[in-house]
Design a protein around this motif. Structure first.
Motif, mmCIF file in Angstrom:
data_model
loop_
_atom_site.group_PDB
_atom_site.id
_atom_site.type_symbol
_atom_site.label_atom_id
_atom_site.label_comp_id
_atom_site.label_asym_id
_atom_site.label_seq_id
_atom_site.Cartn_x
_atom_site.Cartn_y
_atom_site.Cartn_z
ATOM 1 N N PRO A 160 35.301 47.575 42.628
ATOM 2 C CA PRO A 160 35.424 46.099 42.655
ATOM 3 C C PRO A 160 36.908 45.733 42.075
ATOM 4 O O PRO A 160 37.495 45.038 42.504
ATOM 5 N N LEU A 161 37.324 46.495 41.083
ATOM 6 C CA LEU A 161 38.601 46.060 40.247
ATOM 7 C C LEU A 161 39.498 46.489 41.427
ATOM 8 O O LEU A 161 40.617 45.634 41.311
ATOM 9 N N LEU A 164 39.762 43.919 44.069
ATOM 10 C CA LEU A 164 40.633 42.611 43.566
ATOM 11 C C LEU A 164 42.142 42.970 43.659
ATOM 12 O O LEU A 164 43.147 42.141 43.987
ATOM 13 N N PHE A 168 45.066 40.946 45.495
ATOM 14 C CA PHE A 168 46.084 40.261 44.827
ATOM 15 C C PHE A 168 47.462 40.617 45.233
ATOM 16 O O PHE A 168 48.303 39.937 45.375
#
Length: 215
Positions: A160-161, A164, A168
């Motif tokens: 998940p990190l 993201l 971004f």
């Protein structure tokens, strides 16, 4: 059909033909930044076909990510605690989908805000053999590791990190390209080009250009 005469040359111009040429779709940049052997070929057909293929890859991979992670089931039936991204059939589709979207976005942003440099080369698919080798090795490494060491890819928060951070980074890069507009170039400039200026405002005020260049 009426015609117009060019006072300087005495040549009659068909206004319909002239208007159609001015409004025609083309991928011939005014500030040529392409190679004769660029891939895909620098034609509208190649550009549209490449966009279709990249869009297809992205759509399939997005569906795979949402379905295999349980996100679609959570939206329809509830059960948000059952969503899990740390599994191979989510991670690999996301990698390929992010790759496809990046190359499509490079062309789309260039076409929208930097058309004088827009060509089929703007997809950046012909980005050197090292680029393709790196991606191929990454996929091979992922498949081998997932098969022989499945636990290595199942850290709860890493995927998940990573998703993201990837999203971004893509947003920041596209915003930077849009803000720089015609001052942005995929090709390294060794001499000052007429009309080019160093952009220091907008997102470039807060993020160093080298970071945006590498994002």
């Amino acid at each position: 059909m009426s015609t117009e005469t060019d006072n300087a040359s005495g040549v009659q111009n068909d206004p319909v033909t002239t208007d159609s040429r001015q409004g025609a779709l083309e991928t011939i940049p005014t500030a040529a930044e392409i190679h004769d052997d660029a891939f895909p070929p620098n034609t509208p057909f190649a550009a549209s076909t490449t966009s279709f293929i990249l869009g297809g890859f992205f759509s399939i991979c997005l569906w795979a990510v949402l379905y295999n992670s349980g996100f679609l089931s959570a939206v329809i039936e509830g059960g948000w605690t059952n969503i899990t991204f740390n599994q191979p059939f989510v991670q690999l589709p996301f990698f390929i989908g992010a790759w496809a979207f990046f190359h499509w976005a490079e062309f789309a942003v260039t076409a929208g805000w930097n058309r004088e440099k827009c060509s089929s080369h703007s997809f950046l698919l012909d980005n050197g053999k090292e680029y393709h080798i790196a991606h191929s090795v990454a996929i091979i490494e992922f498949v081998i590791t997932s098969y022989f060491f499945p636990g290595a890819k199942r850290w709860n928060m890493i995927t998940p990190l990573g998703i993201l951070i990837t999203i971004f980074g893509q947003v920041i890069r596209s915003i930077a390209m849009i803000h720089a507009s015609t001052n942005f170039s995929h090709m390294v400039a060794y001499q000052h080009r007429e009309g080019h200026r160093l952009v220091k405002g907008g997102i470039y005020r807060y993020v160093p250009p080298v970071v945006l260049r590498c994002s």
